[in-house]
Design a protein around this motif. Structure first.
Motif, PDB file in Angstrom:
ATOM      1  N   CYS A 130     -75.768 -33.423   3.209  1.00  0.00           N
ATOM      2  CA  CYS A 130     -75.417 -33.708   5.220  1.00  0.00           C
ATOM      3  C   CYS A 130     -76.009 -33.160   6.137  1.00  0.00           C
ATOM      4  N   LYS A 131     -77.205 -32.581   5.955  1.00  0.00           N
ATOM      5  CA  LYS A 131     -77.685 -31.786   6.588  1.00  0.00           C
ATOM      6  C   LYS A 131     -78.227 -32.685   7.751  1.00  0.00           C
ATOM      7  N   ALA A 132     -78.808 -33.769   7.666  1.00  0.00           N
ATOM      8  CA  ALA A 132     -79.032 -34.762   8.542  1.00  0.00           C
ATOM      9  C   ALA A 132     -78.272 -34.713   9.300  1.00  0.00           C
ATOM     10  N   VAL A 133     -76.819 -35.353   9.158  1.00  0.00           N
ATOM     11  CA  VAL A 133     -76.409 -35.635  10.119  1.00  0.00           C
ATOM     12  C   VAL A 133     -75.273 -34.300  10.777  1.00  0.00           C
ATOM     13  N   ASP A 134     -75.028 -33.231   9.765  1.00  0.00           N
ATOM     14  CA  ASP A 134     -74.769 -32.273  10.558  1.00  0.00           C
ATOM     15  C   ASP A 134     -75.628 -30.358   9.935  1.00  0.00           C
ATOM     16  N   LYS A 135     -75.836 -30.326  11.301  1.00  0.00           N
ATOM     17  CA  LYS A 135     -77.019 -29.099  10.579  1.00  0.00           C
ATOM     18  C   LYS A 135     -75.813 -27.648  11.331  1.00  0.00           C
ATOM     19  N   GLY A 136     -74.688 -28.016  11.521  1.00  0.00           N
ATOM     20  CA  GLY A 136     -73.924 -26.331  12.118  1.00  0.00           C
ATOM     21  C   GLY A 136     -72.922 -26.303  10.909  1.00  0.00           C
ATOM     22  N   MET A 137     -73.511 -27.019  10.116  1.00  0.00           N
ATOM     23  CA  MET A 137     -71.947 -26.382   9.100  1.00  0.00           C
ATOM     24  C   MET A 137     -71.911 -25.549   8.403  1.00  0.00           C
ATOM     25  N   VAL A 138     -70.984 -24.881   8.389  1.00  0.00           N
ATOM     26  CA  VAL A 138     -71.216 -23.235   7.911  1.00  0.00           C
ATOM     27  C   VAL A 138     -70.399 -23.089   6.460  1.00  0.00           C
ATOM     28  N   ILE A 139     -70.759 -22.620   5.170  1.00  0.00           N
ATOM     29  CA  ILE A 139     -70.333 -22.140   4.291  1.00  0.00           C
ATOM     30  C   ILE A 139     -70.017 -20.259   3.843  1.00  0.00           C
ATOM     31  N   GLU A 140     -68.845 -20.481   4.312  1.00  0.00           N
ATOM     32  CA  GLU A 140     -67.773 -18.823   4.567  1.00  0.00           C
ATOM     33  C   GLU A 140     -66.976 -18.872   2.681  1.00  0.00           C
ATOM     34  N   SER A 141     -66.388 -17.416   3.150  1.00  0.00           N
ATOM     35  CA  SER A 141     -65.168 -17.661   2.230  1.00  0.00           C
ATOM     36  C   SER A 141     -65.731 -17.526   0.530  1.00  0.00           C
ATOM     37  N   VAL A 142     -66.802 -17.488   0.362  1.00  0.00           N
ATOM     38  CA  VAL A 142     -66.877 -17.447  -1.645  1.00  0.00           C
ATOM     39  C   VAL A 142     -66.087 -16.296  -1.491  1.00  0.00           C
ATOM     40  N   ARG A 143     -65.584 -16.977  -2.525  1.00  0.00           N
ATOM     41  CA  ARG A 143     -65.035 -15.388  -3.282  1.00  0.00           C
ATOM     42  C   ARG A 143     -63.955 -15.802  -4.785  1.00  0.00           C
ATOM     43  N   LEU A 144     -63.650 -14.994  -5.702  1.00  0.00           N
ATOM     44  CA  LEU A 144     -62.701 -14.412  -6.566  1.00  0.00           C
ATOM     45  C   LEU A 144     -61.668 -15.021  -6.451  1.00  0.00           C
ATOM     46  N   LEU A 145     -60.860 -15.706  -6.232  1.00  0.00           N
ATOM     47  CA  LEU A 145     -58.923 -16.120  -6.317  1.00  0.00           C
ATOM     48  C   LEU A 145     -58.782 -15.730  -7.631  1.00  0.00           C
ATOM     49  N   GLU A 146     -58.810 -15.073  -9.375  1.00  0.00           N
ATOM     50  CA  GLU A 146     -58.172 -15.158  -9.808  1.00  0.00           C
ATOM     51  C   GLU A 146     -58.634 -14.877 -11.194  1.00  0.00           C
ATOM     52  N   LYS A 147     -58.388 -13.716 -12.365  1.00  0.00           N
ATOM     53  CA  LYS A 147     -59.428 -14.087 -13.339  1.00  0.00           C
ATOM     54  C   LYS A 147     -58.290 -13.504 -14.476  1.00  0.00           C
ATOM     55  N   GLN A 148     -58.919 -14.174 -15.591  1.00  0.00           N
ATOM     56  CA  GLN A 148     -57.707 -13.628 -16.558  1.00  0.00           C
ATOM     57  C   GLN A 148     -58.234 -13.438 -18.396  1.00  0.00           C
ATOM     58  N   GLY A 149     -57.783 -12.176 -18.866  1.00  0.00           N
ATOM     59  CA  GLY A 149     -57.966 -12.211 -19.888  1.00  0.00           C
ATOM     60  C   GLY A 149     -58.990 -11.151 -20.069  1.00  0.00           C
ATOM     61  N   GLY A 150     -59.849 -10.599 -20.971  1.00  0.00           N
ATOM     62  CA  GLY A 150     -60.426  -8.850 -21.610  1.00  0.00           C
ATOM     63  C   GLY A 150     -60.263  -7.709 -21.589  1.00  0.00           C
ATOM     64  N   ARG A 151     -60.689  -6.855 -21.059  1.00  0.00           N
ATOM     65  CA  ARG A 151     -59.512  -5.224 -21.543  1.00  0.00           C
ATOM     66  C   ARG A 151     -58.971  -5.288 -19.568  1.00  0.00           C
ATOM     67  N   SER A 152     -59.238  -5.595 -18.025  1.00  0.00           N
ATOM     68  CA  SER A 152     -58.856  -5.564 -17.385  1.00  0.00           C
ATOM     69  C   SER A 152     -58.015  -6.943 -17.682  1.00  0.00           C
ATOM     70  N   GLY A 153     -57.491  -7.325 -18.288  1.00  0.00           N
ATOM     71  CA  GLY A 153     -56.424  -8.877 -18.176  1.00  0.00           C
ATOM     72  C   GLY A 153     -56.252  -9.567 -16.854  1.00  0.00           C
ATOM     73  N   HIS A 154     -54.929  -9.961 -16.481  1.00  0.00           N
ATOM     74  CA  HIS A 154     -54.948 -10.443 -15.662  1.00  0.00           C
ATOM     75  C   HIS A 154     -55.063  -9.700 -14.034  1.00  0.00           C
ATOM     76  N   TRP A 155     -55.829 -10.683 -13.116  1.00  0.00           N
ATOM     77  CA  TRP A 155     -56.040 -10.708 -11.530  1.00  0.00           C
ATOM     78  C   TRP A 155     -56.256 -11.262 -10.573  1.00  0.00           C
ATOM     79  N   GLN A 156     -55.619 -11.609  -9.296  1.00  0.00           N
ATOM     80  CA  GLN A 156     -55.170 -12.750  -8.765  1.00  0.00           C
ATOM     81  C   GLN A 156     -55.597 -12.248  -7.190  1.00  0.00           C
ATOM     82  N   VAL A 157     -56.242 -12.753  -6.327  1.00  0.00           N
ATOM     83  CA  VAL A 157     -56.488 -12.225  -5.101  1.00  0.00           C
ATOM     84  C   VAL A 157     -55.148 -12.288  -4.309  1.00  0.00           C
ATOM     85  N   GLN A 158     -54.416 -11.502  -3.513  1.00  0.00           N
ATOM     86  CA  GLN A 158     -53.659 -11.376  -3.076  1.00  0.00           C
ATOM     87  C   GLN A 158     -53.092 -11.867  -1.483  1.00  0.00           C
ATOM     88  N   GLU A 159     -52.721 -12.391  -0.875  1.00  0.00           N
ATOM     89  CA  GLU A 159     -53.116 -12.937  -0.150  1.00  0.00           C
ATOM     90  C   GLU A 159     -51.387 -12.799   0.902  1.00  0.00           C
TER      91      GLU A 159
END
Length: 159
Positions: A130-159
């Motif tokens: 889409c850059k040809a029509v909108d060069k000002g786009m912004v990619i943001e908030s790349v983040r982990l929301l949740e993980k399950q399994g393994g030794r550390s178990g279940h984790w989820q972002v708190q909002e």
């Protein structure tokens, strides 16, 4: 705070040895947001983009990226993913596309980096298409929301 696992006692980088860890089902969910002009979002959602189905291409790119994470990020283990899902959802009110990636496997190490890579590359692909029509786009908030399994178990972002 947890200890950094990719550094040895001398501070040198190394791949973590997971051979003694237990194989468990592991799932990770990550997201990325991409903000754009309302006209750009309308063009995508109404199927008027000259390059075709932007969401379909971004979804495929995200899936491919998850499968290539160990080639892109040093010290990541190569993983045998059993499922990768990339969902794109347009929010016309906020003029944003929310990308959610969910990766799953049975392994000795987590799948967080694969989910984060999938969401990131899907956002980058959407930007590229889409850059040809909108060069000002912004990619943001790349983040982990949740993980399950393994030794550390279940984790989820708190909002």
């Amino acid at each position: 705070m947890a200890e950094l696992t990719h550094l040895d006692d001398k501070g040198a980088a190394h791949m973590v040895d997971v051979s003694d860890k237990e194989t468990t089902t592991r799932v990770a969910r990550a997201e990325a947001l991409i903000r754009m002009q309302p006209e750009t979002l309308a063009m995508i959602t109404e199927g008027r983009h000259k390059k075709g189905d932007v969401f379909a291409v971004a979804r495929i790119a995200g899936i491919q990226a998850a499968k290539k994470t160990s080639d892109l990020i040093p010290l990541c283990h190569s993983l045998n993913l059993t499922s990768v899902k990339v969902n794109l959802e347009a929010d016309a009110n906020a003029s944003v596309v929310r990308i959610e990636a969910i990766c799953k496997l049975d392994a000795k190490t987590g799948v967080e980096m694969e989910a984060l890579t999938a969401a990131s590359v899907a956002a980058l692909t959407l930007y590229d298409m889409c850059k040809a029509v909108d060069k000002g786009m912004v990619i943001e908030s790349v983040r982990l929301l949740e993980k399950q399994g393994g030794r550390s178990g279940h984790w989820q972002v708190q909002e």
